[in-house]
Design a protein around this motif. Structure first.
Motif, short mmCIF file in Angstrom:
data_model
loop_
_atom_site.label_atom_id
_atom_site.label_comp_id
_atom_site.label_asym_id
_atom_site.label_seq_id
_atom_site.Cartn_x
_atom_site.Cartn_y
_atom_site.Cartn_z
N ARG A 151 11.51 3.76 -12.28
CA ARG A 151 11.53 5.01 -11.08
C ARG A 151 10.72 3.79 -9.80
O ARG A 151 9.67 2.91 -10.18
CB ARG A 151 10.61 6.19 -11.52
CG ARG A 151 10.97 6.72 -12.94
CD ARG A 151 12.06 8.21 -11.62
NE ARG A 151 12.24 9.13 -12.20
CZ ARG A 151 13.25 9.99 -11.85
NH1 ARG A 151 12.87 10.35 -10.87
NH2 ARG A 151 13.59 10.61 -12.82
N ASN A 152 11.23 4.60 -8.94
CA ASN A 152 10.43 3.28 -7.91
C ASN A 152 8.77 4.03 -7.24
O ASN A 152 9.05 4.23 -6.46
CB ASN A 152 11.22 3.13 -6.73
CG ASN A 152 10.99 2.53 -5.61
OD1 ASN A 152 10.25 1.88 -6.03
ND2 ASN A 152 11.36 2.54 -4.17
N VAL A 153 8.03 3.09 -8.11
CA VAL A 153 6.67 2.86 -7.80
C VAL A 153 6.36 1.79 -7.88
O VAL A 153 6.46 0.85 -8.66
CB VAL A 153 5.89 3.63 -8.76
CG1 VAL A 153 4.21 3.62 -8.71
CG2 VAL A 153 6.85 4.93 -8.86
N ALA A 154 4.99 1.45 -6.27
CA ALA A 154 5.09 0.31 -5.84
C ALA A 154 3.14 0.27 -6.76
O ALA A 154 2.62 1.41 -6.62
CB ALA A 154 5.16 0.01 -4.34
N PRO A 155 3.23 -0.55 -6.62
CA PRO A 155 1.18 -1.29 -6.73
C PRO A 155 1.06 -0.78 -5.68
O PRO A 155 -0.37 0.00 -5.81
CB PRO A 155 1.30 -3.03 -7.21
CG PRO A 155 2.66 -3.04 -7.75
CD PRO A 155 3.79 -2.65 -6.88
N LYS A 156 1.28 -0.98 -4.65
CA LYS A 156 0.09 -0.55 -3.41
C LYS A 156 0.05 1.25 -3.26
O LYS A 156 -0.45 1.77 -2.88
CB LYS A 156 1.04 -0.78 -2.19
CG LYS A 156 2.09 0.31 -2.11
CD LYS A 156 3.23 -0.61 -0.51
CE LYS A 156 4.35 0.24 -0.17
NZ LYS A 156 5.17 0.04 1.29
N VAL A 157 1.04 2.53 -4.07
CA VAL A 157 1.00 3.44 -4.26
C VAL A 157 -0.54 3.73 -5.38
O VAL A 157 -1.64 4.56 -4.99
CB VAL A 157 2.21 3.97 -4.67
CG1 VAL A 157 1.65 5.76 -5.32
CG2 VAL A 157 3.43 4.07 -3.57
N ILE A 158 -0.32 2.69 -6.47
CA ILE A 158 -1.06 3.41 -7.90
C ILE A 158 -2.39 2.83 -7.66
O ILE A 158 -3.47 3.59 -7.84
CB ILE A 158 -0.70 2.58 -9.27
CG1 ILE A 158 1.44 3.01 -8.97
CG2 ILE A 158 -1.13 2.93 -10.20
CD1 ILE A 158 0.70 4.54 -9.79
N GLY B 278 5.20 4.78 1.81
CA GLY B 278 4.53 4.22 2.10
C GLY B 278 2.38 3.62 1.38
O GLY B 278 2.91 3.91 0.05
N GLU B 279 1.50 3.72 1.60
CA GLU B 279 0.00 3.40 1.05
C GLU B 279 -0.82 4.68 1.00
O GLU B 279 -1.26 4.67 2.43
CB GLU B 279 -0.60 2.07 1.26
CG GLU B 279 -1.61 1.67 0.76
CD GLU B 279 -2.15 0.61 1.08
OE1 GLU B 279 -3.22 0.01 0.60
OE2 GLU B 279 -1.40 -0.81 1.72
N PRO B 280 -1.18 5.10 0.04
CA PRO B 280 -2.37 6.19 1.11
C PRO B 280 -3.41 6.00 0.91
O PRO B 280 -3.97 4.65 1.14
CB PRO B 280 -2.51 6.45 -1.12
CG PRO B 280 -0.86 6.80 -1.66
CD PRO B 280 -0.62 5.21 -1.03
#
Length: 278
Positions: free
Chosen positions: A111-118, A182-184
């Motif tokens: 899935r398209n999950v970026a470190p800036k989200v996690i 984006g970024e939370p």
């Protein structure tokens, strides 16, 4: 202490740096049981072998991934980090080549999950912070902003979710990680205690049976396949996860498949479970 190859330590260095945004010698000390001196040596050796990937930040007292960070020991799939962090895969670390058995694993597309989200999710979860997020659901693809309080990560078998308190919905919701945009943004500490998560705290048992439209021999084969007792398979789970478990078992509760051989199993206690299903 059992010695561990440097590449295993490099794997952990990259994993934590990438998905948490900061790695220190303490991580290696805790996971591998190393001395602080040895852990520092491993990080310095990694910096020499993978120049430009990490940079030390004095204010955060650790090494951070640089904009040029290019991992050499991990994948770009967030499931690798979450499986390790939640202990769901005991052998997520690289295994000795001679220790492996021949096997094949059907891999789902990442899935398209970026470190800036996690990174913000992990931080908020550990610090009891609120987050402003931009989330796009399939039922509402135009996306909308909302403030959430992350509680836990959940693996539903096919993908990873975040279970969180949603201030907009005034309830607990499951958010698919790949649908954050984006970024939370941090919104400060959670001000008041959250209400009980009833669906999470409630334990239920799904009762599955062979589709009665099947022949007696076919039903017997399924009973044997699933090691059923008296023709029933009881699956204990949290109420919040009941629908996900049914989906994983490919049990439809909305309509029976026209082909009973395709349906195979039915939910015998549907009325009892109805309030917990989507």
């Amino acid at each position: 202490m059992i010695k561990t190859e440097p590449r295993r330590r490099y794997w952990l260095i990259e994993l934590i740096a990438c998905w948490e945004g900061r790695v220190t010698s303490t991580h290696l000390q805790q996971f591998f049981g190393l001395s602080r001196q040895q852990a520092s040596k491993d990080i310095n050796r990694y910096l020499q072998e993978q120049p430009g990937n990490l940079a030390y930040c004095a204010s955060r007292k650790g090494h951070l991934p640089t904009p040029a960070f290019k991992p050499a020991f991990i994948s770009d799939d967030v499931a690798e980090y979450l499986n390790w962090m939640t202990g769901q895969r005991a052998h997520a670390m690289p295994v000795e080549p001679g220790y492996r058995l021949e096997h094949a694993i059907l891999a789902s597309p990442p899935r398209n999950v970026a470190p800036k989200v996690i990174c913000p999710l992990v931080h908020a979860m550990r610090q009891n912070h609120r987050l402003e997020v931009d989330y796009g659901a399939v039922s509402k693809p135009d996306r909308d902003g909302r403030i959430i309080v992350p509680i836990r990560f959940v693996n539903t078998g096919r993908r990873w979710h975040l279970r969180a308190w949603c201030e907009k919905a005034q309830g607990y919701r499951d958010f698919v990680l790949s649908r954050f945009h984006g970024e939370p943004g941090l919104e400060g500490l959670q001000q008041t205690p959250l209400p009980p998560d009833t669906a999470w705290d409630t334990q239920v048992s799904l009762i599955l049976k062979p589709d009665p439209r099947l022949s007696a021999a076919q039903q017997e084969a399924l009973a044997y396949d699933y090691d059923m007792v008296n023709g029933e398979l009881h699956l204990p789970t949290r109420a919040a996860l009941a629908q996900y478990l049914l989906n994983e078992m490919q049990v439809s509760v909305k309509m029976l498949d026209g082909n009973p051989a395709a349906q195979q199993l039915i939910l015998a206690n549907h009325e009892e479970m109805k309030e917990w299903l989507f």
